[in-house]
Enzyme design. Structure first.
Site, PDB file in Angstrom:
ATOM      1  N   GLU A  85     -12.569  16.153 -17.774  1.00  0.00           N
ATOM      2  CA  GLU A  85     -11.283  15.892 -18.146  1.00  0.00           C
ATOM      3  C   GLU A  85     -10.425  16.240 -16.696  1.00  0.00           C
ATOM      4  OE1 GLU A  85     -10.149  18.792 -20.880  1.00  0.00           O
ATOM      5  OE2 GLU A  85      -8.386  19.061 -19.674  1.00  0.00           O
ATOM      6  N   LYS A 265      -9.814  27.839 -24.527  1.00  0.00           N
ATOM      7  CA  LYS A 265     -10.239  26.062 -24.466  1.00  0.00           C
ATOM      8  C   LYS A 265      -9.870  25.510 -22.846  1.00  0.00           C
ATOM      9  CE  LYS A 265     -10.322  21.287 -24.211  1.00  0.00           C
ATOM     10  NZ  LYS A 265      -9.905  20.807 -23.023  1.00  0.00           N
ATOM     11  N   ASP A 281     -27.021  27.396 -18.600  1.00  0.00           N
ATOM     12  CA  ASP A 281     -26.912  26.597 -20.100  1.00  0.00           C
ATOM     13  C   ASP A 281     -25.145  26.759 -20.558  1.00  0.00           C
ATOM     14  OD1 ASP A 281     -26.741  26.312 -22.482  1.00  0.00           O
ATOM     15  OD2 ASP A 281     -29.029  27.429 -23.123  1.00  0.00           O
ATOM     16  N   HIS A 378      -0.038  16.557 -16.514  1.00  0.00           N
ATOM     17  CA  HIS A 378      -0.596  15.057 -16.950  1.00  0.00           C
ATOM     18  C   HIS A 378      -0.397  13.714 -16.426  1.00  0.00           C
ATOM     19  CE1 HIS A 378      -2.876  17.744 -19.934  1.00  0.00           C
ATOM     20  NE2 HIS A 378      -3.359  18.180 -19.226  1.00  0.00           N
TER      21      HIS A 378
HETATM   22  C1  MEV Z   1      -6.349  21.457 -22.382  1.00  0.00           C
HETATM   23  O1  MEV Z   1      -7.554  21.025 -21.305  1.00  0.00           O
HETATM   24  C2  MEV Z   1      -6.460  23.138 -22.033  1.00  0.00           C
HETATM   25  C3  MEV Z   1      -4.645  23.899 -22.177  1.00  0.00           C
HETATM   26  O2  MEV Z   1      -4.905  22.877 -23.386  1.00  0.00           O
HETATM   27  C4  MEV Z   1      -5.127  24.683 -22.149  1.00  0.00           C
HETATM   28  C5  MEV Z   1      -4.050  26.427 -22.941  1.00  0.00           C
HETATM   29  O3  MEV Z   1      -3.333  25.139 -23.617  1.00  0.00           O
HETATM   30  O4  MEV Z   1      -4.002  27.174 -22.486  1.00  0.00           O
HETATM   31  C6  MEV Z   1      -3.947  23.334 -21.120  1.00  0.00           C
END
Ligand code: MEV
Length: 438
Positions: A85, A265, A281, A378
């Site tokens: 990513e 995430k 792992d 982004h």
């Molecule tokens: C994107 O890979 C991760 C984010 O969505 C994390 C977040 O919203 O805190 C930018």
């Protein structure tokens, strides 16, 4: 065209490729080229990778990147990351640099025990089972002596065995709940071998062993990482308001599971990338981390934040079962390289590094989200990628970057602007071509 096959695993690698290409692709020659272009010319190295798993046809590349300037407990690390990513490595790098000028990250390992369980059914008298367990306990531990010998030399081994009555949750169900210290190895094989040996020694006619397996839930293999600074040092303008917004964003992730999952995430973007780069792992880590995030019965943020007496503090507490010896860590040349680049960390040191990168990632995401928005960075990256794909020259790249500074970026808008630039030498309008059409 038959698409099922018996004995696929017994075919040679070449025959497997031929079969796949002939049965799954309209252009089998192209399919073979795609697979083979990723083969390593060094046959020994290719064989090493082929043998990691079964039915290997080729290699699947992911970028191997690094984050410099990661200051943890007054020691500087260059940390490897394997991730597909875009923006993640850039975010970790910027955040690490930012905090390296504010005292760096502080990290400590809170605990290091792991768990394995022998799950079994017993229909008889509970007190009799308890008696049998008490009498047997020492010999259960000694049954593993030859397996635990080396681990004990390194300071690890079996810590304790408990009999747990789970019959109120599932009739006749009990466990041997066993705690382990595995020092610098992740210890999955070691734990599972011990468990199967213990199960065999514990077995009786009236005890039905269901299974013996380690747990990837490791709430007692825990690490904490933290950053702090004066609120005024946090942001160049309106630092108090920014700090407050940041804190609120964390608090939202603590009470709102929809947000918490995305928040975590982002944390895992950092954690997984270092876990993968060091040959650990990542599925085990993911499973354990998310279970830990729900330990209160509600899924919550892994990070927390406070502002007290003008001091901003941001921290993470996360369970991480990692190894720096054994498994893939020294077998995969790039994991070996990663560990050497970090000066051969112990498992505890690696836990701190991984937690820090998770925290750094979350800091970067929250900073972007509560200020310019996540798409800003982004989209800049997206624009660069589109311009590259279009094959623009250096000069055209500068023009396109300038042109899109204040415009929304989409593939079609960039392509149209590029085509116009090619045709007329400029963009010929104040708006982007696709905006003009609408
Ligand atoms: C994107 O890979 C991760 C984010 O969505 C994390 C977040 O919203 O805190 C930018």
């Amino acid at each position: 065209m038959s698409k099922t096959i018996n004995g696929f695993s017994k075919l040679t690698k070449e025959d497997k490729i031929q079969w796949i290409a002939a049965h799954m692709f309209t252009n089998s020659e192209d399919a073979i080229v795609v697979l083979k272009q990723y083969w390593n010319t060094d046959k020994k190295l290719q064989k090493l990778h082929d043998d990691f798993v079964e039915n290997t046809l080729s290699n699947y590349y992911l970028p191997f990147s690094v984050v410099p300037n990661v200051l943890i407990n007054d020691k500087i690390y260059t940390v490897p990351m394997v991730i597909e990513e875009s923006s993640v490595v850039a975010a970790a790098s910027l955040t690490s640099k930012f905090w390296s000028k504010r005292g760096g990250f502080k990290a400590e390992v809170i605990s290091t025990t792991k768990v394995g369980q022998v799950h079994f059914m017993f229909l008889g008298d509970k007190a009799a089972l308890q008696n049998y367990f008490v009498k047997k306990k020492e010999s259960l531990i000694s049954s593993t002596e030859s397996i635990t010998k080396n681990m004990r030399k390194r300071g690890g081994g079996i810590i304790d065995i408990e009999l747990r009555d789970k019959t109120s949750d599932l009739p006749n169900y009990y466990q041997l709940h066993i705690t382990f210290e595995t020092v610098d190895s992740m210890g999955a094989n070691f734990i599972n071998t011990c468990l199967e040996t213990i199960a065999a020694a514990f077995k009786r006619e009236d005890i039905q062993i269901i299974m013996s397996i380690l747990s990837n839930y490791v709430p007692d293999c825990l690490v904490r990482a933290e950053v702090s600074c004066k609120v005024e040092d946090l942001y160049k303008e309106n630092a108090t308001e920014y700090a407050q917004k940041f804190l609120t964003a964390v608090k939202i992730a603590q009470i709102e599971p929809y947000r918490a999952v995305t928040h975590n995430k982002g944390v895992m973007n950092g954690i997984d990338a270092v876990v993968l780069a060091t040959g650990n792992d990542f599925r085990a880590v993911e499973a354990g981390v998310h279970a830990y995030a729900s330990k209160s019965g509600k899924y919550k943020s892994l990070t927390d934040c406070s502002i007290e007496n003008g001091i901003f503090k941001f921290w993470i507490e996360v369970p991480l079962a990692l190894g720096t010896v054994g498994g893939l860590t020294t077998l995969h040349p790039l994991s070996k390289f990663s560990l050497e680049m970090m000066q051969h960390p112990t498992a505890q040191e690696l836990m701190k590094i991984v937690a820090v990168i998770g925290l750094a990632q979350n800091f970067a995401a929250l900073k972007a989200l509560t200020t310019k928005g996540i798409q800003h960075g982004h989209m800049k990256m997206h624009l660069t990628n589109i311009i590259k794909q279009l094959g623009a020259s250096e000069f055209e790249t500068v023009l396109l970057n300038n042109y899109f500074k204040d415009k929304s970026i989409s593939h079609i808008a960039v392509r149209e602007a590029y085509e116009q630039l090619k045709l007329t030498g400029d963009f010929g309008c104040a708006q982007s071509p696709s905006e003009e059409k609408e």
